[in-house]
Design a protein around this motif. Structure first.
Motif, short mmCIF file in Angstrom:
data_model
loop_
_atom_site.label_atom_id
_atom_site.label_comp_id
_atom_site.label_asym_id
_atom_site.label_seq_id
_atom_site.Cartn_x
_atom_site.Cartn_y
_atom_site.Cartn_z
N LEU A 78 0.83 -1.21 0.00
CA LEU A 78 0.00 0.00 0.00
C LEU A 78 0.86 1.25 0.00
CD1 LEU A 78 -2.91 -0.81 2.49
CD2 LEU A 78 -3.02 -0.67 -0.01
N SER B 134 -7.16 -0.51 -0.10
CA SER B 134 -7.18 -1.29 1.14
C SER B 134 -6.43 -2.60 0.97
CB SER B 134 -8.62 -1.59 1.57
OG SER B 134 -9.34 -0.40 1.81
N SER B 135 -6.03 -3.18 2.09
CA SER B 135 -5.41 -4.51 2.09
C SER B 135 -5.97 -5.30 3.26
CB SER B 135 -3.89 -4.40 2.22
OG SER B 135 -3.29 -5.68 2.29
N VAL C 212 -6.81 -5.13 8.70
CA VAL C 212 -7.16 -4.32 7.54
C VAL C 212 -6.33 -3.05 7.57
CG1 VAL C 212 -9.10 -3.22 8.75
CG2 VAL C 212 -9.03 -3.21 6.24
N ARG D 214 -5.55 0.69 5.18
CA ARG D 214 -6.11 1.51 4.11
C ARG D 214 -5.21 2.71 3.84
NH1 ARG D 214 -10.44 1.86 1.03
NH2 ARG D 214 -11.16 3.90 0.28
N ARG D 215 -4.93 2.95 2.57
CA ARG D 215 -4.14 4.10 2.18
C ARG D 215 -5.02 5.34 2.13
NH1 ARG D 215 -2.48 2.22 -2.31
NH2 ARG D 215 -3.98 3.26 -3.64
N VAL E 285 -0.87 5.30 5.73
CA VAL E 285 -1.57 4.03 5.79
C VAL E 285 -1.79 3.64 7.26
CG1 VAL E 285 -1.59 1.60 5.14
CG2 VAL E 285 -0.52 3.28 3.63
N TRP F 228 -3.72 1.19 10.11
CA TRP F 228 -4.17 -0.20 10.09
C TRP F 228 -4.63 -0.62 11.48
CZ3 TRP F 228 -1.58 -3.32 13.45
CH2 TRP F 228 -0.31 -2.91 13.84
#
Length: 283
Positions: A61, A102-103, A125, A127-128, A134, A136
């Protein structure tokens, strides 16, 4: 390693607010010594003395352009033995799936023997936000079993954020067990990690501080270098406790369907050597 992509730096109130809030939560509760002092690392993290608090997929990300919509599934499995002890064998598996900005990731790990064993199941989870920040959050189910005793279970919550602050410089903060979980009447180990990583062409240098209530501050410095498109070498040195790590990876980490093999060793002046091996694909 590929050349770092040009990203607009972010140093603003958003990052400051996220890190300040997490730091207050981390310092708000008291500490009692307990289990789960060791997270089972993959071999790449072990060579660089990285405790592995951050979830898998975070680096993708940070490296991705904001316009990129998706990535590929990445998975890894690892195993090894701490300090050469059969009773301290362990292993883990991780999978991460990027979706747009997202990852999502999951991991399982186990450490110990039938006499005493720790198990972890985690979901996270990330998210950028914008082009360089980022945050998390991760939730981990922690289980402990011992010969002759009933299994014990609890839930830990981790959180953190990473940001690209000066193009190739990445700053990160990660906080472990923010909810101060209790297992068998004792608190589970908590820690806070603050890191800076400089990504150059073919070389990454990382420095980190790890703080755990009741212990001295631990520092680590690690280097990873790509000696060819198919091979990387790594080394790290740390204090409190003093230790040394080194290892190598064979295989192209990105842009190849073939698996990557990583090996690592850690050396402690009192407890001796630990060994790790990982197999990963995708990412």
């Amino acid at each position: 390693m590929s050349r770092a992509k040009r990203v607009v730096p972010i140093i603003g109130p958003g990052l400051v607010a996220v890190l300040a809030s997490l730091a207050l939560l981390a310092l708000a509760s008291t500490h009692a010594e307990a289990a789960f002092e060791v997270r089972w690392p993959d071999a790449r993290a072990a060579a660089m003395l990285d405790p592995g608090i951050e979830p898998p997929g975070l680096g993708g990300l940070l490296a991705a352009e904001e316009s990129e919509s998706s990535g590929s599934l990445a998975a890894s499995a690892s195993g090894g033995r701490l300090f050469g002890l059969r009773e301290a064998s362990g292993g883990g598996a991780r999978v991460s799936l990027p979706r747009g900005a997202s990852s999502f990731s999951a991991h399982v790990e186990t450490t110990g023997s039938p006499i005493y064993r720790e198990r972890v199941l985690g979901l996270s989870v990330a998210r950028r936000l914008g082009s360089g920040l980022v945050p998390w959050v991760a939730v981990r189910v922690l289980g402990l079993s011992a010969d002759g005793l009933s299994d014990l279970w609890t839930v830990g919550v981790d959180a953190g954020a990473s940001a690209r602050v000066l193009g190739r410089l990445v700053a990160g903060a990660a906080f472990e067990n923010l909810n101060d979980p209790i297992l068998g009447g004792s608190g589970v180990a908590r820690s806070a990690r603050f890191s800076l990583e400089l990504a150059l062409d073919g070389v990454a240098i990382e420095a980190a501080l790890v703080s755990e209530p009741g212990f001295r501050m631990s520092t680590t410095v690690a280097v990873e270098a790509a000696v060819s498109p198919w091979m990387s070498v790594r080394a790290g040195v740390g204090t409190e406790p003093g230790r040394f790590g080194f290892g190598a990876g064979i295989g192209r980490r990105r842009g190849s369907s073939l698996p990557v093999v990583d090996v690592a060793w850690q050396w402690h002046p009192v407890l001796g050597a630990s060994s790790f091996v990982s197999l990963s694909i995708g990412g």
